[in-house]
Scaffold this motif. Structure first.
Motif, short mmCIF file in Angstrom:
data_model
loop_
_atom_site.label_atom_id
_atom_site.label_comp_id
_atom_site.label_asym_id
_atom_site.label_seq_id
_atom_site.Cartn_x
_atom_site.Cartn_y
_atom_site.Cartn_z
N GLY A 157 0.81 -1.21 0.00
CA GLY A 157 0.00 0.00 0.00
C GLY A 157 0.84 1.25 0.00
O GLY A 157 0.50 2.25 -0.65
N MET A 158 1.98 1.24 0.71
CA MET A 158 2.90 2.38 0.68
C MET A 158 3.49 2.54 -0.71
O MET A 158 3.54 3.64 -1.26
CB MET A 158 4.02 2.18 1.70
CG MET A 158 5.22 3.11 1.50
SD MET A 158 6.47 2.93 2.76
CE MET A 158 7.95 3.31 1.82
N GLN A 159 3.91 1.43 -1.33
CA GLN A 159 4.53 1.50 -2.65
C GLN A 159 3.54 2.02 -3.70
O GLN A 159 3.93 2.75 -4.61
CB GLN A 159 5.07 0.13 -3.04
CG GLN A 159 6.18 -0.35 -2.12
CD GLN A 159 6.65 -1.76 -2.44
OE1 GLN A 159 6.22 -2.37 -3.41
NE2 GLN A 159 7.53 -2.29 -1.61
N LEU A 160 2.27 1.65 -3.54
CA LEU A 160 1.25 2.11 -4.49
C LEU A 160 1.03 3.61 -4.42
O LEU A 160 0.51 4.22 -5.35
CB LEU A 160 -0.07 1.38 -4.23
CG LEU A 160 -0.06 -0.14 -4.44
CD1 LEU A 160 -1.42 -0.72 -4.11
CD2 LEU A 160 0.37 -0.52 -5.85
N MET A 161 1.42 4.25 -3.30
CA MET A 161 1.30 5.70 -3.17
C MET A 161 2.32 6.45 -4.03
O MET A 161 2.18 7.65 -4.27
CB MET A 161 1.47 6.12 -1.71
CG MET A 161 0.30 5.73 -0.83
SD MET A 161 0.65 6.20 0.89
CE MET A 161 -1.02 6.39 1.51
N GLY A 168 0.58 7.90 -7.48
CA GLY A 168 1.21 9.20 -7.63
C GLY A 168 0.95 10.20 -6.52
O GLY A 168 1.06 11.41 -6.73
N MET A 169 0.62 9.73 -5.32
CA MET A 169 0.42 10.66 -4.20
C MET A 169 1.74 11.23 -3.70
O MET A 169 1.79 12.34 -3.17
CB MET A 169 -0.26 9.93 -3.04
CG MET A 169 -1.63 9.34 -3.39
SD MET A 169 -1.87 7.87 -2.39
CE MET A 169 -3.60 7.55 -2.66
N ILE A 170 2.81 10.46 -3.85
CA ILE A 170 4.13 10.86 -3.37
C ILE A 170 5.13 10.67 -4.51
O ILE A 170 5.10 9.65 -5.21
CB ILE A 170 4.52 10.05 -2.13
CG1 ILE A 170 3.60 10.43 -0.96
CG2 ILE A 170 5.99 10.26 -1.76
CD1 ILE A 170 3.85 9.71 0.33
N ASP A 221 2.04 15.61 3.14
CA ASP A 221 0.71 16.15 3.41
C ASP A 221 -0.09 15.15 4.25
O ASP A 221 0.35 14.79 5.33
CB ASP A 221 -0.01 16.52 2.11
CG ASP A 221 0.77 17.54 1.28
OD1 ASP A 221 1.44 18.39 1.89
OD2 ASP A 221 0.73 17.46 0.05
N ASN A 222 -1.23 14.68 3.75
CA ASN A 222 -2.07 13.75 4.52
C ASN A 222 -1.79 12.29 4.19
O ASN A 222 -2.46 11.39 4.72
CB ASN A 222 -3.56 14.03 4.23
CG ASN A 222 -3.89 13.95 2.75
OD1 ASN A 222 -3.23 14.59 1.93
ND2 ASN A 222 -4.90 13.17 2.40
N PHE A 223 -0.79 12.03 3.35
CA PHE A 223 -0.49 10.65 2.94
C PHE A 223 0.76 10.14 3.65
O PHE A 223 1.81 10.78 3.63
CB PHE A 223 -0.28 10.59 1.42
CG PHE A 223 -1.51 10.92 0.64
CD1 PHE A 223 -2.61 10.08 0.65
CD2 PHE A 223 -1.58 12.09 -0.10
CE1 PHE A 223 -3.76 10.39 -0.06
CE2 PHE A 223 -2.73 12.42 -0.82
CZ PHE A 223 -3.82 11.56 -0.80
#
Length: 196
Positions: A79-83, A96-98, A169-171
């Motif tokens: 789940g972290m990697q998918l961010m 692409g959140m991070i 941010d929030n992620f």
């Protein structure tokens, strides 16, 4: 407080739910956009390969919803990697959140996947790790990792340094499994629920 585990179809959700419930909190599992958007805090667990996980997320129509969330979200393991933006695992474009990419680990002769207990260090302070000392052990199972970068909240070393936790941010994301990391993992989940 409304806690939701995002059901991506690619995670051992039960163990994460049990860990949260052991803290005395109620949590729901959902892939419904309205339930996800109305939650106070969200968990994004994942196991398996990034490409198949992203396919499942796209099929559920969550690939456009998740990056626009404004409440705290905690990615766990895959789940972290998918961010991040991209994963070498299956050449997958991620959420692409991070601004970070996931690459196959180069473990300098050590066995892969990296499986078992390892220590983390904190290059910068975060409320996610409040009350958790540098050098604390967490439980890892992974063969791909994000390099250290601007969003690294915790680092680990296994033949190479890598991001054990990230935040923007929030992620937030953790490469280890807090639900399998004993008291330290329970403290981290508590911190995410109550301090962020």
């Amino acid at each position: 407080m409304e806690l939701v585990i995002i059901n991506t179809g690619c995670a051992n959700i039960a163990s994460v739910a049990f860990a949260i419930e052991r803290l005395g909190m109620k949590v729901r599992v959902s892939d419904q956009p309205n339930e996800i958007e109305s939650a106070d805090k969200l968990f994004l667990p994942g196991v398996g390969a990034a490409a198949s996980a992203m396919q499942s997320i796209r099929e559920k129509g969550l690939d456009t919803l998740l990056p626009g969330l404004t409440q705290p979200v905690l990615g766990i393991c895959l789940g972290m990697q998918l961010m991040g933006r991209h994963s070498e695992e299956g050449n997958a474009n991620c959420l692409g959140m991070i601004e970070a990419d996931t690459k196959r680990m180069r473990a300098e002769g050590l066995r892969l996947p990296h499986m078992g207990w390892n220590t983390v260090q904190f290059p910068r302070q975060s409320a996610l790790f409040e009350g958790i000392d540098a050098g604390t052990y967490f439980y890892f199972v992974h063969g791909f990792a994000m390099a250290l970068g601007d969003y690294t909240l915790a680092s680990c070393d296994y033949g190479q340094p890598f991001s054990a936790a990230i935040g923007k941010d929030n992620f937030y994301g953790v490469q280890f499994h807090p639900e399998r990391s004993g008291a330290a993992g329970a403290r981290l989940l508590h911190n995410f629920i109550h301090n962020l």
